[in-house]
Design a protein around this motif. Sequence first.
Motif, PDB file in Angstrom:
ATOM      1  N   PHE A 246       3.151  12.280  -4.512  1.00 17.73           N
ATOM      2  CA  PHE A 246       2.189  11.999  -3.451  1.00 17.73           C
ATOM      3  C   PHE A 246       0.767  12.285  -3.938  1.00 17.73           C
ATOM      4  N   MET A 247       0.603  13.388  -4.635  1.00 17.92           N
ATOM      5  CA  MET A 247      -0.730  13.771  -5.112  1.00 17.92           C
ATOM      6  C   MET A 247      -1.258  12.794  -6.149  1.00 17.92           C
ATOM      7  N   SER A 248      -0.364  12.112  -6.870  1.00 19.93           N
ATOM      8  CA  SER A 248      -0.830  11.132  -7.846  1.00 19.93           C
ATOM      9  C   SER A 248      -1.534   9.969  -7.155  1.00 19.93           C
ATOM     10  N   PHE A 249      -1.030   9.580  -5.978  1.00 19.74           N
ATOM     11  CA  PHE A 249      -1.705   8.543  -5.218  1.00 19.74           C
ATOM     12  C   PHE A 249      -3.049   9.051  -4.700  1.00 19.74           C
ATOM     13  N   ARG A 250      -3.050  10.314  -4.263  1.00 22.94           N
ATOM     14  CA  ARG A 250      -4.305  10.888  -3.775  1.00 22.94           C
ATOM     15  C   ARG A 250      -5.332  10.966  -4.889  1.00 22.94           C
ATOM     16  N   ALA A 251      -4.856  11.302  -6.089  1.00 22.22           N
ATOM     17  CA  ALA A 251      -5.777  11.388  -7.227  1.00 22.22           C
ATOM     18  C   ALA A 251      -6.393  10.027  -7.539  1.00 22.22           C
ATOM     19  N   VAL A 257     -14.164   7.812  -5.829  1.00 23.26           N
ATOM     20  CA  VAL A 257     -15.408   8.375  -5.288  1.00 23.26           C
ATOM     21  C   VAL A 257     -16.500   8.367  -6.357  1.00 23.26           C
ATOM     22  N   GLY A 258     -17.648   7.867  -5.969  1.00 28.94           N
ATOM     23  CA  GLY A 258     -18.781   7.772  -6.885  1.00 28.94           C
ATOM     24  C   GLY A 258     -18.876   6.426  -7.578  1.00 28.94           C
ATOM     25  N   LYS A 259     -17.842   5.618  -7.478  1.00 31.97           N
ATOM     26  CA  LYS A 259     -17.840   4.297  -8.092  1.00 31.97           C
ATOM     27  C   LYS A 259     -18.329   3.242  -7.105  1.00 31.97           C
ATOM     28  N   LEU A 260     -18.720   2.111  -7.649  1.00 29.97           N
ATOM     29  CA  LEU A 260     -19.131   0.993  -6.816  1.00 29.97           C
ATOM     30  C   LEU A 260     -17.886   0.358  -6.223  1.00 29.97           C
ATOM     31  N   ALA A 261     -17.874   0.205  -4.905  1.00 36.65           N
ATOM     32  CA  ALA A 261     -16.712  -0.365  -4.227  1.00 36.65           C
ATOM     33  C   ALA A 261     -16.565  -1.837  -4.582  1.00 36.65           C
ATOM     34  N   SER A 377      -9.568   9.244   1.202  1.00 35.86           N
ATOM     35  CA  SER A 377      -8.523  10.130   1.695  1.00 35.86           C
ATOM     36  C   SER A 377      -7.212   9.374   1.816  1.00 35.86           C
ATOM     37  N   LEU A 378      -6.174   9.985   1.288  1.00 27.35           N
ATOM     38  CA  LEU A 378      -4.821   9.459   1.474  1.00 27.35           C
ATOM     39  C   LEU A 378      -4.255  10.160   2.702  1.00 27.35           C
ATOM     40  N   GLY A 379      -4.111   9.422   3.787  1.00 25.41           N
ATOM     41  CA  GLY A 379      -3.728  10.022   5.056  1.00 25.41           C
ATOM     42  C   GLY A 379      -4.965  10.356   5.860  1.00 25.41           C
TER      43      GLY A 379
END
Length: 395
Positions: A246-251, A257-261, A377-379
């Motif tokens: 689960f944390m791998s998806f969150r990572a 974050v900080g990147k251009l969307a 955020s994941l969740g």
Amino acid sequence: MLYKTLSLALIVCGFMNANAQSDEDILQKTISKLNSLETIEYTTTTYYFFEKMGYDKHDTVVCFFDFRSNDTLIGAKFQFEYNMAEAVFTGNSLFMLRLEQELITHGTNPSKRKVVSYLMHSIYTVRKLLPEIVKDTAIVINKEQDTLVNEIDSYNFKLTFKNGKNFGLDGELKSNSKHIKPLFYNLYISKESYMPTQFTLSDPENNNKYEANFTDYNLAATRDSSTWGYDRFDERYLRMSFKDYFMSFRAKANAQVGKLAPDWTLPKVSGDSVSLSKLENKLTLLEFWFPGCSPCIRAIPEINEIQKSYAEKGLEVYGIEFTKSADKLDVLQQYVEKHNVQIPTLFAGKEVAQQYGVNVAPTFFLIDQKGTIKYSSLGYREGELKKAIEKELQE
């Protein structure tokens, strides 16, 4: 002669009555048969058709249960063999082999809710809940016309769940006042063995149906002791705890974050389309979701409220459905209306989700006016999300 005819008729009627079984007798025989099991192996073929969710699929799984387990969580061990996966519960640990990913996810002392998520409408569930169903006055049981199920002559019992009664996610019978419409199930039982042959859920109003077929019973099945450990699998399979998985998806989400969307243009359920690069608001919140996602459903009121609370301050909120194709528009329209989704909903977002590294739902991204991802955020994490929104609106 008349006397002999009447006597013969009475004898025949008496014989028929002696052999006739009441509905309760049939159900009690099934309960006794299921409760007498120590182990069981069978094949279950399930069909799902939920029109308003655009869900239409079927699965075939070989299931094994050992009811001699002395664990206090569910009182059984199980092994489920899917086409491209295998799930095993040992009584105190749970692991899953994912063939395509060459991955084994595992964990000790799993929650009951996580374990029973594999068991809905299984033989385990019928075995556990049928005694309660028979006694529950909020469930009406009617025997309907006998029928053939997979070429097996079967009794047919219709179960009408009233007063909000349904199957809870924890494998228990629940009452939910929000579900005032009755649910209709059918349980089919073999006339020869008294084992279930099929279990169905039907919702004619919404044109939904769930069907589980039980075949190839082996009531003397066993499993080698190695079944209950994942060391039997090839070393090429990566081992990872459920938490780390689960944390791998969150990572992956946090790494954005900080990147251009990535820019995108997607159609709206209500018509027209939206392009990220053309949005003029100070801040944009994206929620990636899909129908039937329980955490997504629970978050709907909160996300609706966030949109209302921060709209005048410069926040614009969009939901992106990322599993359905463009031809499922009518399905999504009905789903959005049913669940009172008030934020603008975009669809056909599968490629966009891949660009953002989204694999699970709900996943959130907060993007500033320059197109930079400021939060992910994941969740749904209410405190974190609102704090991030207020911070960006103040800058």
